[in-house]
Design a protein around this motif. Structure first.
Motif, PDB file in Angstrom:
ATOM      1  N   GLU A 208       0.827  -1.213   0.000  1.00 15.98           N
ATOM      2  CA  GLU A 208       0.000   0.000   0.000  1.00 15.98           C
ATOM      3  C   GLU A 208       0.863   1.267   0.000  1.00 15.98           C
ATOM      4  OE1 GLU A 208      -3.695   1.809   2.666  1.00 15.98           O
ATOM      5  OE2 GLU A 208      -2.888  -0.165   3.175  1.00 15.98           O
ATOM      6  N   SER A 209       1.871   1.301   0.871  1.00 18.18           N
ATOM      7  CA  SER A 209       2.735   2.489   0.950  1.00 18.18           C
ATOM      8  C   SER A 209       3.609   2.625  -0.292  1.00 18.18           C
ATOM      9  CB  SER A 209       3.602   2.451   2.219  1.00 18.18           C
ATOM     10  OG  SER A 209       4.320   1.247   2.309  1.00 18.18           O
ATOM     11  N   THR A 210       4.028   1.494  -0.878  1.00 19.03           N
ATOM     12  CA  THR A 210       4.818   1.527  -2.114  1.00 19.03           C
ATOM     13  C   THR A 210       4.004   2.134  -3.255  1.00 19.03           C
ATOM     14  OG1 THR A 210       6.106  -0.417  -1.459  1.00 19.03           O
ATOM     15  CG2 THR A 210       6.109   0.129  -3.797  1.00 19.03           C
ATOM     16  N   GLN A 211       2.738   1.764  -3.341  1.00 15.12           N
ATOM     17  CA  GLN A 211       1.865   2.304  -4.398  1.00 15.12           C
ATOM     18  C   GLN A 211       1.754   3.821  -4.310  1.00 15.12           C
ATOM     19  OE1 GLN A 211      -1.638  -0.074  -3.658  1.00 15.12           O
ATOM     20  NE2 GLN A 211      -1.186  -1.443  -5.356  1.00 15.12           N
ATOM     21  N   VAL A 212       1.681   4.344  -3.080  1.00 11.95           N
ATOM     22  CA  VAL A 212       1.590   5.798  -2.902  1.00 11.95           C
ATOM     23  C   VAL A 212       2.918   6.455  -3.277  1.00 11.95           C
ATOM     24  CG1 VAL A 212       1.172   7.681  -1.260  1.00 11.95           C
ATOM     25  CG2 VAL A 212      -0.198   5.605  -1.129  1.00 11.95           C
ATOM     26  N   LEU A 213       4.028   5.877  -2.806  1.00 10.95           N
ATOM     27  CA  LEU A 213       5.355   6.449  -3.087  1.00 10.95           C
ATOM     28  C   LEU A 213       5.696   6.403  -4.576  1.00 10.95           C
ATOM     29  CD1 LEU A 213       7.420   5.037  -0.077  1.00 10.95           C
ATOM     30  CD2 LEU A 213       6.752   7.412  -0.434  1.00 10.95           C
ATOM     31  N   MET A 214       5.207   5.383  -5.283  1.00  8.10           N
ATOM     32  CA  MET A 214       5.481   5.247  -6.714  1.00  8.10           C
ATOM     33  C   MET A 214       4.500   6.040  -7.584  1.00  8.10           C
ATOM     34  SD  MET A 214       8.194   3.438  -7.085  1.00  8.10           S
ATOM     35  CE  MET A 214       8.135   2.973  -8.793  1.00  8.10           C
ATOM     36  N   VAL A 242      -3.721  12.161 -18.943  1.00  6.56           N
ATOM     37  CA  VAL A 242      -4.213  12.091 -17.550  1.00  6.56           C
ATOM     38  C   VAL A 242      -3.138  11.517 -16.615  1.00  6.56           C
ATOM     39  CG1 VAL A 242      -5.954  11.070 -16.014  1.00  6.56           C
ATOM     40  CG2 VAL A 242      -6.611  11.861 -18.303  1.00  6.56           C
ATOM     41  N   HIS A 243      -2.927  12.194 -15.499  1.00  8.82           N
ATOM     42  CA  HIS A 243      -2.063  11.681 -14.422  1.00  8.82           C
ATOM     43  C   HIS A 243      -2.841  11.804 -13.116  1.00  8.82           C
ATOM     44  CE1 HIS A 243       1.704  11.468 -16.738  1.00  8.82           C
ATOM     45  NE2 HIS A 243       1.280  12.565 -17.340  1.00  8.82           N
ATOM     46  N   ILE A 244      -2.924  10.701 -12.377  1.00  6.06           N
ATOM     47  CA  ILE A 244      -3.610  10.725 -11.071  1.00  6.06           C
ATOM     48  C   ILE A 244      -2.694  10.068 -10.050  1.00  6.06           C
ATOM     49  CG2 ILE A 244      -5.642   9.979  -9.748  1.00  6.06           C
ATOM     50  CD1 ILE A 244      -7.168   9.863 -12.414  1.00  6.06           C
ATOM     51  N   TRP A 245      -2.496  10.735  -8.922  1.00 12.94           N
ATOM     52  CA  TRP A 245      -1.635  10.173  -7.877  1.00 12.94           C
ATOM     53  C   TRP A 245      -2.100  10.619  -6.504  1.00 12.94           C
ATOM     54  CZ3 TRP A 245      -0.545  14.454 -10.707  1.00 12.94           C
ATOM     55  CH2 TRP A 245      -0.090  15.590 -10.041  1.00 12.94           C
ATOM     56  N   GLN A 246      -1.671   9.877  -5.518  1.00  7.43           N
ATOM     57  CA  GLN A 246      -2.006  10.179  -4.125  1.00  7.43           C
ATOM     58  C   GLN A 246      -0.769  10.766  -3.459  1.00  7.43           C
ATOM     59  OE1 GLN A 246      -3.905   6.880  -2.196  1.00  7.43           O
ATOM     60  NE2 GLN A 246      -3.972   7.869  -0.213  1.00  7.43           N
ATOM     61  N   LEU A 247      -0.903  11.981  -2.921  1.00 11.43           N
ATOM     62  CA  LEU A 247       0.248  12.634  -2.283  1.00 11.43           C
ATOM     63  C   LEU A 247       0.462  12.096  -0.874  1.00 11.43           C
ATOM     64  CD1 LEU A 247       2.412  14.906  -2.529  1.00 11.43           C
ATOM     65  CD2 LEU A 247       0.782  16.391  -1.384  1.00 11.43           C
ATOM     66  N   ASN A 248      -0.625  12.013  -0.121  1.00 13.20           N
ATOM     67  CA  ASN A 248      -0.574  11.465   1.246  1.00 13.20           C
ATOM     68  C   ASN A 248      -1.952  10.915   1.591  1.00 13.20           C
ATOM     69  OD1 ASN A 248      -2.091  13.768   1.680  1.00 13.20           O
ATOM     70  ND2 ASN A 248      -0.628  14.771   3.022  1.00 13.20           N
ATOM     71  N   GLU A 249      -2.235  10.752   2.882  1.00 13.85           N
ATOM     72  CA  GLU A 249      -3.524  10.186   3.300  1.00 13.85           C
ATOM     73  C   GLU A 249      -4.709  11.024   2.814  1.00 13.85           C
ATOM     74  OE1 GLU A 249      -4.094   7.411   5.106  1.00 13.85           O
ATOM     75  OE2 GLU A 249      -1.999   6.911   5.399  1.00 13.85           O
ATOM     76  N   ASP A 250      -4.525  12.338   2.750  1.00 14.53           N
ATOM     77  CA  ASP A 250      -5.654  13.240   2.537  1.00 14.53           C
ATOM     78  C   ASP A 250      -5.793  13.783   1.126  1.00 14.53           C
ATOM     79  OD1 ASP A 250      -6.020  13.000   5.286  1.00 14.53           O
ATOM     80  OD2 ASP A 250      -4.737  14.718   5.727  1.00 14.53           O
ATOM     81  N   GLU A 251      -4.723  13.738   0.342  1.00 14.61           N
ATOM     82  CA  GLU A 251      -4.748  14.429  -0.942  1.00 14.61           C
ATOM     83  C   GLU A 251      -4.566  13.497  -2.136  1.00 14.61           C
ATOM     84  OE1 GLU A 251      -2.132  17.831  -1.163  1.00 14.61           O
ATOM     85  OE2 GLU A 251      -2.427  18.266   0.970  1.00 14.61           O
TER      86      GLU A 251
END
Length: 307
Positions: A208-214, A242-251
């Motif tokens: 899960e954390s790897t997916q966010v970091l990548m 299109v680019h979609i990514w998660q910065l942290n828990e909230d964004e």
């Protein structure tokens, strides 16, 4: 010309001061447990107790990392760090999950060696120290449970403590079996079981954390569905790049190029952008939107463009 909007909706349910205080209490509890288990493990000769102490030491490190990340995460953005330290807690979750898996592999290697050479163990000490560890970790687990439901970093700290409490229960059972039945090989078997459980618990969080970091697209978002839903908005012809990514828990951030059916005014675009922003937030949970408007431009219209 790109236009950027974002929603300032707060998604954090944990009170940061309380979160930090609970982590500090857990850190001091685990330092006490670790020291007592190392001394007890060396005196009693119990590998399971020493492996539990090693796991507890990894808990101390993980809690310190989590505490530092919680503090860093509150720092404001600046010219050199335009996102601030918003990824600190995700980094902490990744490091903690990785240490869980590494500690598990070390324990299992030791357990295999011990399985072929069982040794007599001072079981009374094992029983008492595992009871102390269960009480200390149990209290820490209760302290962090609420925060762990909404925060990946706190979840990593919570999982460390929960697995340690389970490991201490296993060590207690082993101590009782050794005391009354002299089954000393159970010490190595329990250590291996603790190791397997650690890998099982750590793997999901590591993934899960790897997916966010990548910068992977969050699993809850289907890009094709999202693109099709934006295209239903009036005057929108095409959505691409299109680019979609998660910065942290909230964004969750999104950037894209939008082709319009006609050469619209900037004021008209702003109104459409507002509609797109509301749509993306309420339907897909995206709260930072960066759109580049286009009309009759000759470029690739692929949704995902290979750079």
């Amino acid at each position: 010309m790109a236009h950027h909007h974002h929603h300032n909706h707060s998604h954090s349910h944990a009170h940061p001061d309380l979160k930090g205080r609970n982590l500090l209490i857990s850190i001091f509890l685990n330092i006490a447990i670790t020291v007592s288990q190392i001394v007890g493990g060396l005196i009693s000769g119990s590998l399971a107790l020493l492996s539990d102490a090693l796991h507890n030491f990894s808990d101390v490190l993980s809690l310190v990392i989590s505490y530092a990340a919680t503090k860093l995460g509150k720092k404001k953005a600046c010219k050199e760090k335009t996102f601030g330290y918003k990824r600190a807690e995700i980094m902490a979750a990744f490091v903690n999950a990785a240490t869980l898996v590494v500690v598990a592999i070390i324990l299992m290697k030791e357990a295999v060696e011990r399985l072929f050479q069982p040794q007599p163990i001072e079981s009374n000490l094992v029983i008492w120290l595992s009871l102390i560890a269960i009480a200390g970790n149990g209290f820490s687990v209760l302290l962090l449970k609420k925060d762990s439901e909404h925060n990946m970093n706190m979840k990593s700290a919570y999982l460390h403590l929960l697995t340690d409490m389970m490991a201490s229960v296993a060590v207690l059972v082993g101590g009782i079996l050794m005391k009354f039945y002299q089954i000393y090989w159970v010490d190595a078997v329990l250590t291996m079981a603790i190791g397997v459980y650690l890998i099982y618990m750590g793997y999901d969080l590591l993934k899960e954390s790897t997916q966010v970091l990548m910068l992977f697209t969050p699993r809850t978002i289907i890009i094709q569905d999202l693109v099709e839903s934006i295209c239903t908005i009036d005057r929108v012809k095409n959505v691409h790049h299109v680019h979609i990514w998660q910065l942290n828990e909230d964004e969750v951030h999104m950037e894209a190029h939008i082709d319009f059916v006609e050469d619209i005014k900037l004021s008209q675009f702003d109104a459409i952008l507002e509609e797109i922003e509301e749509h993306l937030y309420h339907k897909h949970g995206i709260n930072h939107v960066n759109i580049q408007p286009e009309f009759d431009k000759c470029d690739s219209k692929s949704v995902i463009v290979q750079d």
